[in-house]
Design a protein around this motif. Structure first.
Motif, short mmCIF file in Angstrom:
data_model
loop_
_atom_site.label_atom_id
_atom_site.label_comp_id
_atom_site.label_asym_id
_atom_site.label_seq_id
_atom_site.Cartn_x
_atom_site.Cartn_y
_atom_site.Cartn_z
N GLY A 1 -47.47 9.64 -1.85
CA GLY A 1 -48.73 10.04 -2.45
C GLY A 1 -49.29 11.27 -1.77
N GLY A 2 -50.36 11.81 -2.33
CA GLY A 2 -50.97 13.04 -1.81
C GLY A 2 -51.91 12.76 -0.66
N GLY A 3 -51.56 13.21 0.51
CA GLY A 3 -52.38 13.03 1.69
C GLY A 3 -51.66 13.58 2.90
N ILE A 4 -52.40 13.93 3.94
CA ILE A 4 -51.78 14.52 5.11
C ILE A 4 -50.79 13.57 5.77
CG2 ILE A 4 -53.64 13.78 6.65
CD1 ILE A 4 -51.51 17.02 6.85
N ALA A 5 -50.98 12.27 5.58
CA ALA A 5 -50.06 11.29 6.16
C ALA A 5 -48.67 11.35 5.54
CB ALA A 5 -50.62 9.88 6.02
N ALA A 6 -48.51 12.16 4.49
CA ALA A 6 -47.20 12.29 3.85
C ALA A 6 -46.14 12.76 4.84
CB ALA A 6 -47.28 13.26 2.67
N TYR A 7 -46.56 13.51 5.85
CA TYR A 7 -45.56 14.02 6.81
C TYR A 7 -44.88 12.87 7.56
CZ TYR A 7 -48.37 13.18 11.03
OH TYR A 7 -49.07 12.59 12.07
N LYS A 8 -45.58 11.74 7.73
CA LYS A 8 -45.00 10.61 8.43
C LYS A 8 -43.86 9.97 7.64
CE LYS A 8 -49.14 9.09 10.97
NZ LYS A 8 -50.05 7.93 11.20
N VAL A 9 -43.87 10.17 6.34
CA VAL A 9 -42.85 9.56 5.50
C VAL A 9 -41.48 10.15 5.78
CG1 VAL A 9 -42.19 9.05 3.11
CG2 VAL A 9 -44.60 9.08 3.76
N CYS A 10 -41.44 11.38 6.30
CA CYS A 10 -40.15 11.98 6.65
C CYS A 10 -39.41 11.11 7.65
CB CYS A 10 -40.36 13.37 7.24
SG CYS A 10 -41.02 14.57 6.08
N GLU A 11 -40.11 10.60 8.64
CA GLU A 11 -39.48 9.74 9.64
C GLU A 11 -39.03 8.43 9.03
OE1 GLU A 11 -40.46 7.61 13.94
OE2 GLU A 11 -41.70 9.27 13.24
N VAL A 12 -39.83 7.88 8.11
CA VAL A 12 -39.45 6.64 7.44
C VAL A 12 -38.14 6.82 6.68
CG1 VAL A 12 -40.10 4.98 5.65
CG2 VAL A 12 -41.83 5.84 7.26
N VAL A 13 -38.06 7.89 5.89
CA VAL A 13 -36.86 8.14 5.08
C VAL A 13 -35.65 8.37 5.97
CG1 VAL A 13 -35.80 9.74 3.45
CG2 VAL A 13 -38.17 9.01 3.12
N SER A 14 -35.81 9.17 7.01
CA SER A 14 -34.70 9.47 7.92
C SER A 14 -34.20 8.21 8.61
CB SER A 14 -35.14 10.50 8.96
OG SER A 14 -34.11 10.77 9.87
N THR A 15 -35.13 7.39 9.09
CA THR A 15 -34.74 6.17 9.80
C THR A 15 -34.03 5.19 8.87
OG1 THR A 15 -36.65 6.43 11.27
CG2 THR A 15 -35.61 4.27 11.21
N LEU A 16 -34.52 5.06 7.65
CA LEU A 16 -33.87 4.17 6.69
C LEU A 16 -32.45 4.62 6.40
CD1 LEU A 16 -36.74 3.52 4.11
CD2 LEU A 16 -35.82 1.90 5.79
N PRO B 1 -40.21 18.59 -1.96
CA PRO B 1 -39.09 17.75 -2.38
C PRO B 1 -37.81 18.06 -1.61
CG PRO B 1 -40.30 18.54 -4.29
CD PRO B 1 -40.86 19.26 -3.10
N LEU B 2 -37.61 19.34 -1.25
CA LEU B 2 -36.41 19.72 -0.52
C LEU B 2 -36.31 18.99 0.82
CD1 LEU B 2 -33.89 21.44 -0.14
CD2 LEU B 2 -35.37 23.28 0.73
N THR B 3 -37.44 18.86 1.51
CA THR B 3 -37.43 18.16 2.80
C THR B 3 -36.95 16.73 2.65
OG1 THR B 3 -39.25 19.52 3.63
CG2 THR B 3 -38.87 17.42 4.73
N LEU B 4 -37.52 16.02 1.68
CA LEU B 4 -37.16 14.62 1.51
C LEU B 4 -35.78 14.45 0.87
CD1 LEU B 4 -40.67 13.32 0.52
CD2 LEU B 4 -39.41 12.78 2.59
N ALA B 5 -35.38 15.41 0.07
CA ALA B 5 -34.02 15.38 -0.48
C ALA B 5 -33.00 15.53 0.64
CB ALA B 5 -33.85 16.48 -1.52
N THR B 6 -33.30 16.40 1.58
CA THR B 6 -32.39 16.61 2.71
C THR B 6 -32.28 15.35 3.56
OG1 THR B 6 -32.97 18.96 2.75
CG2 THR B 6 -31.92 18.05 4.72
N LEU B 7 -33.40 14.72 3.82
CA LEU B 7 -33.42 13.53 4.68
C LEU B 7 -32.79 12.31 4.00
CD1 LEU B 7 -36.98 13.90 6.22
CD2 LEU B 7 -34.79 14.33 7.35
N SER B 8 -32.94 12.21 2.69
CA SER B 8 -32.41 11.05 1.96
C SER B 8 -31.00 11.28 1.43
CB SER B 8 -33.33 10.70 0.78
OG SER B 8 -33.34 11.76 -0.17
N ARG B 9 -30.52 12.54 1.51
CA ARG B 9 -29.21 12.92 0.98
C ARG B 9 -29.11 12.66 -0.52
NH1 ARG B 9 -30.09 12.54 6.49
NH2 ARG B 9 -28.20 13.03 7.69
N HIS B 10 -30.23 12.87 -1.19
CA HIS B 10 -30.26 12.70 -2.64
C HIS B 10 -31.45 13.48 -3.18
CE1 HIS B 10 -30.64 10.77 -6.59
NE2 HIS B 10 -29.39 10.41 -6.44
N PRO B 11 -31.33 14.09 -4.36
CA PRO B 11 -32.47 14.84 -4.90
C PRO B 11 -33.73 13.99 -4.98
CG PRO B 11 -30.49 15.26 -6.20
CD PRO B 11 -30.14 14.16 -5.24
N ALA B 12 -34.85 14.58 -4.58
CA ALA B 12 -36.13 13.90 -4.69
C ALA B 12 -36.72 14.16 -6.07
CB ALA B 12 -37.07 14.39 -3.59
#
Length: 410
Positions: A20-35, A56-67
């Motif tokens: 969702g839209g919020g500054i805390a979105a940056y924390k989700v990068c660590e969640v996706v990477s760890t999973l 989307p590119l950031t999360l696509a890179t971390l998840s190894r799948h298009p966001a």
């Protein structure tokens, strides 16, 4: 004896992370990477406002799948509607950060973007990690929506933390930390969202005790309390009211757990006996010392004054006392950390201590036991049921233990 293999040997779990839209979105990068690193298949949806904070590119890179974004939602490039495919694909949906806007939409069944349509097109559990300004979070309408949504058993809410927010306000509304979110995700993947410990009061001991000779020297052991922490997390995630009595720890207590720190076996004994009457399940996972120095010096002893032979005396046998005092409706679970043959001494302890269940775990195997994040064990009970659990995380081990207990002793 039945065997239970680690879930890592099964099909990879599939988690859909919705940002969702919020500054805390940056924390989700660590969640996706760890999973991803743990072997979970991850797909990501970003709302339009989320893209103002993270790409989307950031999360696509971390998840190894298009966001996925709303632009994908409205494009006829899929053989089936995208929200249907994603909703059917996911074993678990995570929404982090959950905004007041998305919360309101979910509460009233509204669907005007890819995220909300996908939630409505799915039947799996949904984990919610809200994040917003304190005044926003505490609004009556927001709290009403939050409580109403959580009456639906599909939805599992994470508590917000208090602290310094991005708006420089100090208060409630901080999103849960990534490690806490990941732990909750793994719990939900194991349980499928069931809350079979709702209404149960679980009393857990954890960590090692220290028996001091003087202010700087003590008899202790290498226990870190990680197994007890995992038991507390698993019980909390399954709906229990959890009290955790623990020795010296370098981990954070989960939000929602009542934690009582102790140092010595005598202190642990006092607290465990105090809370015993109100407990439904008691899990004695602490590594309690067997003896303590007979004499204690209030001042540090000079090296020359240390005794050549240290006189010791026994400490209270906490688990034996709990067994004598527990009521018929209460379940008492003990642990037996052993080297070599782990079953024979565990069976003896099960009988002599009058336990309902005992967990025999080896401490001489690689990446298991004291200090490790993983474990392996054999569960035994008084009805000759026996279950071997292969090497897995301590959180998974904790869930296997509660599965074992609830299936046979509920």
């Amino acid at each position: 004896m039945s065997n239970l293999q680690s879930s890592s040997e099964n099909r990879n779990n599939r988690v859909l992370v919705c940002v969702g839209g919020g500054i805390a979105a940056y924390k989700v990068c660590e969640v996706v990477s760890t999973l991803f690193k743990s072997g979970v298949e991850v797909r990501v949806i970003l709302t339009r406002s989320a893209q103002e904070f993270i790409t989307p590119l950031t999360l696509a890179t971390l998840s190894r799948h298009p966001a996925y974004t709303d632009n994908d939602f409205w494009q006829p490039t899929h053989s089936r509607p995208l929200h249907i495919e994603l909703g059917e694909w996911a074993d678990l949906i995570v929404i982090a950060p959950l905004t007041a806007n998305t919360l309101a939409k979910l509460t009233y069944g509204m669907a005007d973007n890819l995220l909300t349509n996908t939630v409505l097109a799915s039947t799996c559990p949904v984990l919610l990690a809200p994040a917003m300004n304190t005044d926003m979070w505490e609004q009556l309408t927001v709290q009403r929506n939050w409580q109403q949504l959580l009456t639906d058993s599909r939805y599992h809410g994470m508590s917000t933390a208090s602290g310094l927010l991005a708006c420089d306000r100090i208060g409630a509304g901080r999103m849960a930390e990534p490690a806490e979110i990941v732990t909750r995700i793994h719990s939900l993947l194991h349980t499928g969202g069931k809350r079979d410990l709702v209404g149960k009061r679980i009393l857990i001991s954890a960590g090692g005790t220290r028996e001091y000779l003087d202010p700087v020297r003590f008899i202790g052991n290498p226990s870190t309390g990680k197994m007890g922490l995992a038991l507390a997390q698993a019980a909390l995630h399954r709906g229990a009211n959890v009290t955790l009595v623990h020795g010296i720890a370098n981990w954070d207590v989960p939000l929602g757990v009542q934690a009582i720190p102790v140092i010595s076996a005598e202190e642990m004994q006092q607290v465990m006996l105090e809370y015993l009457p109100n407990a439904d399940v008691i899990v004695m996972s602490a590594a309690v010392a067997d003896v303590k120095p007979k004499d204690y010096s209030t001042e540090k002893l000079p090296k020359r004054s240390l005794p050549q032979a240290l006189p010791v005396e026994p400490v209270p046998d906490i688990v034996a006392q709990l067994a004598q005092l527990k009521q018929p409706h209460q379940l008492l679970i003990g642990f037996a950390a052993q080297t070599g043959d782990i079953i024979t001494p565990a069976k003896e302890k099960l009988q002599t201590k009058k336990l309902d269940v005992i967990v025999a775990n080896p401490i001489d195997q690689p990446d298991s036991g004291f200090g490790s994040n993983n474990n392996q064990a054999i569960f035994l009970d008084g009805q000759n049921h026996q279950l071997e659990v292969a090497h897995c995380s301590k959180l998974e081990m904790a869930h296997h233990l509660f599965d074992f207990v609830m299936s046979r002793h509920a």
